[in-house]
Design an enzyme around this catalytic site. Structure first.
Site, PDB file in Angstrom:
ATOM      1  N   LYS A 114       0.826  -1.209   0.000  1.00 48.80           N
ATOM      2  CA  LYS A 114       0.000   0.000   0.000  1.00 48.80           C
ATOM      3  C   LYS A 114       0.861   1.260   0.000  1.00 48.80           C
ATOM      4  CE  LYS A 114      -4.506  -1.719   1.209  1.00 48.80           C
ATOM      5  NZ  LYS A 114      -5.796  -1.573   1.875  1.00 48.80           N
ATOM      6  N   LYS A 197      -4.422  -9.915  -7.022  1.00 47.91           N
ATOM      7  CA  LYS A 197      -5.763 -10.199  -6.501  1.00 47.91           C
ATOM      8  C   LYS A 197      -6.713  -9.069  -6.887  1.00 47.91           C
ATOM      9  CE  LYS A 197      -6.463  -8.149  -1.923  1.00 47.91           C
ATOM     10  NZ  LYS A 197      -7.855  -7.701  -2.070  1.00 47.91           N
ATOM     11  N   LYS A 200     -10.652  -3.810  -3.977  1.00 47.07           N
ATOM     12  CA  LYS A 200     -11.511  -2.629  -4.040  1.00 47.07           C
ATOM     13  C   LYS A 200     -10.707  -1.391  -4.368  1.00 47.07           C
ATOM     14  CE  LYS A 200     -14.117  -3.912  -0.079  1.00 47.07           C
ATOM     15  NZ  LYS A 200     -13.035  -3.711   0.891  1.00 47.07           N
TER      16      LYS A 200
END
Ligand code: ATP
Ligand code: MG
Length: 334
Positions: A114, A197, A200
């Site tokens: 992230k 993956k 969202k």
């Protein structure tokens, strides 16, 4: 014998869940209502780590609740609640942060990914502390099993480490939880990048199949999903990750073993296969979307259901927190 306790959460970080959330998490949650003492929550505090606006947090928290009820979470059989409604999550998170090493937290791959995506300046202390709050979420409820996707394995490990560490330093306080991961659906891939993956916050719109999307766009995206060289519909995770992803999706949603699907599509090419995948996905999402629209039409009722869940959850969290405080030596308030 008492049922094992299951607990899991989902972040309200988008206006819809996606197929990975549905297959890897929510579908398991619905099934576990039959076999487990089930606790599920909307992780609004975790969502703050990626800086949504106040309006987004409010809207997405309700949309998340509606999707969970719409997918089959039954408020009579499960406790569904909002993380921030139970203050003990933040309190225990702090205590666990004080037991965690900097190096230990810095090794978390989700944090590193992230930061790489958001950039150093956008990645705050909250993102770094995420796994310790996740540990608090789980340990507060004396959880036996945590149904999650493969991306959460490492966070489950640090949760177990923290539970064992706290128990051995300060006396038995927490149940040490086990991950509950279903192999076939542990990592549903992004349609445009079958090695990543579906997510969202990091998948582009073409890579994502959203639960609340209309059938038309869903169908288009599946027809345009990256498939691999050759034209055979066979599962081969190394050389054909795109086709393998679609085969897994169809297999789970129809209850048909992958080899049977391979035989059915032998010699037919990707087109027919993708059309069939699109049909099962749209058929799965359509009734959920309908129920979500109805649930969102009555926000007061939705909020009431969440309040009932939060009260049930808070009663357990309070008990665990009381023993954590006492064992840690925090003076009781008289
Ligand atoms: P974000 O990008 O905000 O992290 P997310 O898509 O990863 O969103 P989360 O709310 O973080 O969703 O995770 C909710 C649950 O869904 C977790 O149990 C997670 O492991 C599972 N999950 C998320 N993505 C997938 C996926 N692609 N395949 C299987 N399970 C998934
Ligand atoms: Mg995630």
């Amino acid at each position: 014998m008492a049922r094992p306790r299951a607990l899991s959460g989902i972040q309200p970080t988008a206006d819809s869940f996606h197929l990975g959330n549905y297959l890897g998490a929510v579908r398991q949650w619905v099934g576990m209502q039959e076999t487990h003492d089930a606790f599920y929550f909307i992780a609004d505090l975790h969502a703050l780590t990626v800086h949504p606006s106040p309006a987004e947090v409010r809207r997405r928290t309700r949309v998340a609740a509606a999707q969970l009820f719409g997918a089959g979470i039954d408020p009579e059989r499960s406790t569904l609640f909002v993380q921030s409604h139970v203050r003990e999550h933040a309190e225990l998170a702090w205590m666990l942060m004080c037991e965690t090493g900097m190096g230990e937290a810095g090794r978390m791959t989700q944090y590193k990914d992230k930061v790489a995506r958001l950039g150093e300046s956008a990645a705050g202390v909250g993102l770094f502390a995420y796994p310790m709050m996740m540990a608090a979420d789980i340990l507060l409820y004396q959880t036996d099993q945590v149904p999650v996707g493969a991306d959460q394995k490492q966070h489950l490990e640090i949760t177990r480490d923290l539970a064992q560490r706290f128990n051995s330093r300060y006396g038995p306080t927490f149940t040490v939880p086990e991950p509950y991961i279903v192999k076939e659906v542990e990592k549903i891939a992004d349609l445009q990048d079958p090695l990543a993956k579906m997510s969202k916050t990091s998948s582009g719109p073409q890579g994502l199949l959203e639960v609340l999307e209309e059938p038309g766009p869903l169908r288009k995206k599946i027809m345009r999903a990256v498939t691999d060289t050759g034209s055979e519909v066979v599962a081969d995770p190394e050389n054909k990750p795109g086709v393998t992803n679609l085969l897994r999706i169809q297999s789970v949603l129809t209850g048909t073993p992958v080899p049977e699907l391979e035989a059915r599509y032998a010699g037919q090419g990707y087109g027919t296969f993708k059309k069939d995948v699109a049909e099962v996905v749209t058929d799965t999402f359509a009734p959920i979307r309908e129920r979500v629209v109805k649930l969102l039409a009555d926000e007061a009722e939705l909020d009431k259901l969440l309040a009932i869940g939060s009260a049930r959850a808070a009663a357990i969290a309070r008990e665990t927190m009381a023993s954590a405080r006492e064992n840690r030596g925090l003076l009781p308030k008289v």
